[in-house]
Motif scaffolding. Sequence first.
Motif, short mmCIF file in Angstrom:
data_model
loop_
_atom_site.label_atom_id
_atom_site.label_comp_id
_atom_site.label_asym_id
_atom_site.label_seq_id
_atom_site.Cartn_x
_atom_site.Cartn_y
_atom_site.Cartn_z
N THR A 27 0.85 -1.20 0.00
CA THR A 27 0.00 0.00 0.00
C THR A 27 0.88 1.24 0.00
N GLU A 28 0.47 2.24 -0.77
CA GLU A 28 1.29 3.45 -0.87
C GLU A 28 1.08 4.33 0.37
N ARG A 29 2.15 4.85 0.90
CA ARG A 29 2.09 5.73 2.07
C ARG A 29 1.94 7.19 1.62
N ALA A 30 1.55 8.04 2.54
CA ALA A 30 1.40 9.46 2.24
C ALA A 30 2.74 10.07 1.81
N ASP A 31 3.85 9.53 2.34
CA ASP A 31 5.17 10.10 2.00
C ASP A 31 5.74 9.51 0.69
N GLY A 32 4.93 8.70 -0.04
CA GLY A 32 5.38 8.15 -1.32
C GLY A 32 6.08 6.80 -1.18
N GLY A 33 6.34 6.37 0.06
CA GLY A 33 6.93 5.05 0.29
C GLY A 33 5.87 3.97 0.27
N TYR A 34 6.24 2.74 0.69
CA TYR A 34 5.29 1.62 0.65
C TYR A 34 5.30 0.83 1.96
N ASP A 35 4.10 0.37 2.33
CA ASP A 35 3.93 -0.60 3.41
C ASP A 35 3.53 -1.94 2.80
N VAL A 36 3.63 -2.99 3.61
CA VAL A 36 3.13 -4.29 3.14
C VAL A 36 1.61 -4.25 3.29
N GLY A 37 0.90 -4.55 2.21
CA GLY A 37 -0.57 -4.49 2.24
C GLY A 37 -1.17 -5.77 2.79
N PRO A 38 -2.50 -5.80 2.93
CA PRO A 38 -3.14 -6.98 3.51
C PRO A 38 -2.87 -8.26 2.71
N VAL A 39 -2.86 -8.17 1.38
CA VAL A 39 -2.63 -9.37 0.56
C VAL A 39 -1.16 -9.81 0.63
N GLY A 40 -0.28 -8.85 0.89
CA GLY A 40 1.16 -9.15 0.86
C GLY A 40 1.73 -9.69 2.16
N GLN A 41 0.90 -9.80 3.22
CA GLN A 41 1.45 -10.20 4.52
C GLN A 41 2.18 -11.53 4.45
N GLN A 42 1.67 -12.48 3.63
CA GLN A 42 2.30 -13.80 3.56
C GLN A 42 3.63 -13.78 2.81
N LEU A 43 4.01 -12.59 2.28
CA LEU A 43 5.34 -12.47 1.67
C LEU A 43 6.41 -12.23 2.74
N ARG A 44 5.97 -11.96 3.97
CA ARG A 44 6.94 -11.76 5.06
C ARG A 44 7.45 -13.10 5.54
N SER A 45 8.77 -13.19 5.73
CA SER A 45 9.34 -14.47 6.18
C SER A 45 8.86 -14.84 7.57
N ASP A 46 8.51 -13.82 8.39
CA ASP A 46 8.11 -14.12 9.77
C ASP A 46 6.61 -14.38 9.90
N HIS A 47 5.89 -14.43 8.78
CA HIS A 47 4.45 -14.71 8.86
C HIS A 47 4.25 -16.21 9.15
N PRO A 48 3.32 -16.56 10.05
CA PRO A 48 3.16 -17.99 10.38
C PRO A 48 2.77 -18.85 9.18
N MET A 49 2.13 -18.25 8.17
CA MET A 49 1.79 -19.01 6.95
C MET A 49 2.57 -18.42 5.77
N SER A 50 3.84 -18.11 6.01
CA SER A 50 4.64 -17.43 4.98
C SER A 50 4.71 -18.24 3.69
N MET A 51 4.55 -17.54 2.55
CA MET A 51 4.70 -18.18 1.25
C MET A 51 5.95 -17.66 0.53
N ARG A 52 6.78 -16.88 1.24
CA ARG A 52 7.91 -16.24 0.60
C ARG A 52 8.82 -17.24 -0.11
N VAL A 53 9.19 -18.30 0.61
CA VAL A 53 10.12 -19.27 0.03
C VAL A 53 9.48 -19.97 -1.18
N LEU A 54 8.20 -20.33 -1.05
CA LEU A 54 7.54 -21.05 -2.15
C LEU A 54 7.48 -20.21 -3.42
N LEU A 55 7.39 -18.87 -3.24
CA LEU A 55 7.27 -17.98 -4.41
C LEU A 55 8.61 -17.46 -4.91
N ASP A 56 9.66 -17.64 -4.12
CA ASP A 56 10.99 -17.18 -4.50
C ASP A 56 11.43 -17.89 -5.78
#
Length: 359
Positions: A89-118
């Motif tokens: 999600t775009e921030r007011a300062d032009g940067g980015y946060d992880v959005g609701p759909v992207g949470q599973q891209l975090r390695s520390d997410h309990p249902m992380s899919m990062r490795v599977l998608l790498d």
Amino acid sequence: MSETVVSTRQPAQSSSIGSIRSQQNSQFGLENVANLVTPYAVRVAATLRLADHITDGATDVPTLAQRCGANPKALRRLLVHLASYDVFTERADGGYDVGPVGQQLRSDHPMSMRVLLDLDSFSGKADLSLSGLLESVRTGEPVYPAQHGKPYWEDLVSSPAMGDSFETALDTIVNFSSRSLLRGYDWSTVKRIVDVGGGSGAPLIRLLKKYEHLQATLVDFPQMIERARRNFEAAGVADRASVTPGSYFDPLPPGADAYLLSEVVDQESEENAVRILRRCAEAAGDTGKVMLLQTPVTKSNRAVMTALDLRMLTSVGGQELSVEQYRELFAKAGLKLDTTYPASNITTFSVMLFVCSAA
Ligand SMILES: C[S@@+](CC[C@H](N)C(=O)[O-])C[C@H]1O[C@@H](n2cnc3c(N)ncnc32)[C@H](O)[C@@H]1O
């Protein structure tokens, strides 16, 4: 009051326009199911670990680009696209946060899919072979060997990135599928088990920890065996677990009570699957059991399993089967299906333990 009759028939033209509209609105509309851009963009985000860097505080694009070794302008274009799917999600300062759909891209997410998608992982690299689906559909053969210069499993055991990610993911998957291994079957009748294509040893470790009378042998490629040996030692079961380097197309250690094939048979063509099952049947003789831990295709998991089936086709030349098709496969190898133990009641991947004996 006179009754008004309302015709439910629509003029032909408006009905077909309505149906086109409803297709366009449907999440399964052709444009959506044929979209290649977003899945690739998500996988690039996973490979660059964007969600991890953002979580660590690199929310502005120049810092993010520097952390992951990307071109800042191109990276922004990627983020802008993925922001339209709430991955970021775009921030007011032009940067980015992880959005609701992207949470599973975090390695520390309990249902992380990062490795599977790498895209460098065992799974992401196998998925890339789908670019050769046309060739596989024409020939019935996997395209991975032509794309990478060697068959999938040879590539995996010689690549640390693929091997390490495979081990990490298997541990999670086995955590889940071992429920079906441990539940239902009476393991007190089994003294010795051979795990054929046993990988890093995760299913055996679960069994050996729960049943202290069990002795086990794991058969796999030499490089994989080394991983299993290390894992047996770390789990404190090495005194009851031996390893035999070799191919499952060759004769297997004979005389065990059970020969386990966990997630192996679907990785091979029908012809090769029958060869492996015959090797197990011959080693098991008249008294041993041949067991499969697999998720069969059912009505309720069809969409997921048929997608996996096409991945198997292009990467390793394997296939996903229904319970009936497994039964036919066993018969071709001189085995009869005695019982199936349904795994867990967790839906999509309802892993089953199939128990067979000599026909
Ligand atoms: C999907 S993995 C399953 C691993 C393990 N059974 C599990 O469930 O965790 C398939 C395994 O088959 C092994 N394999 C592939 N070809 C083989 C062959 N020709 N002989 C022995 N093992 C093989 C791979 O190295 C890999 O460990």
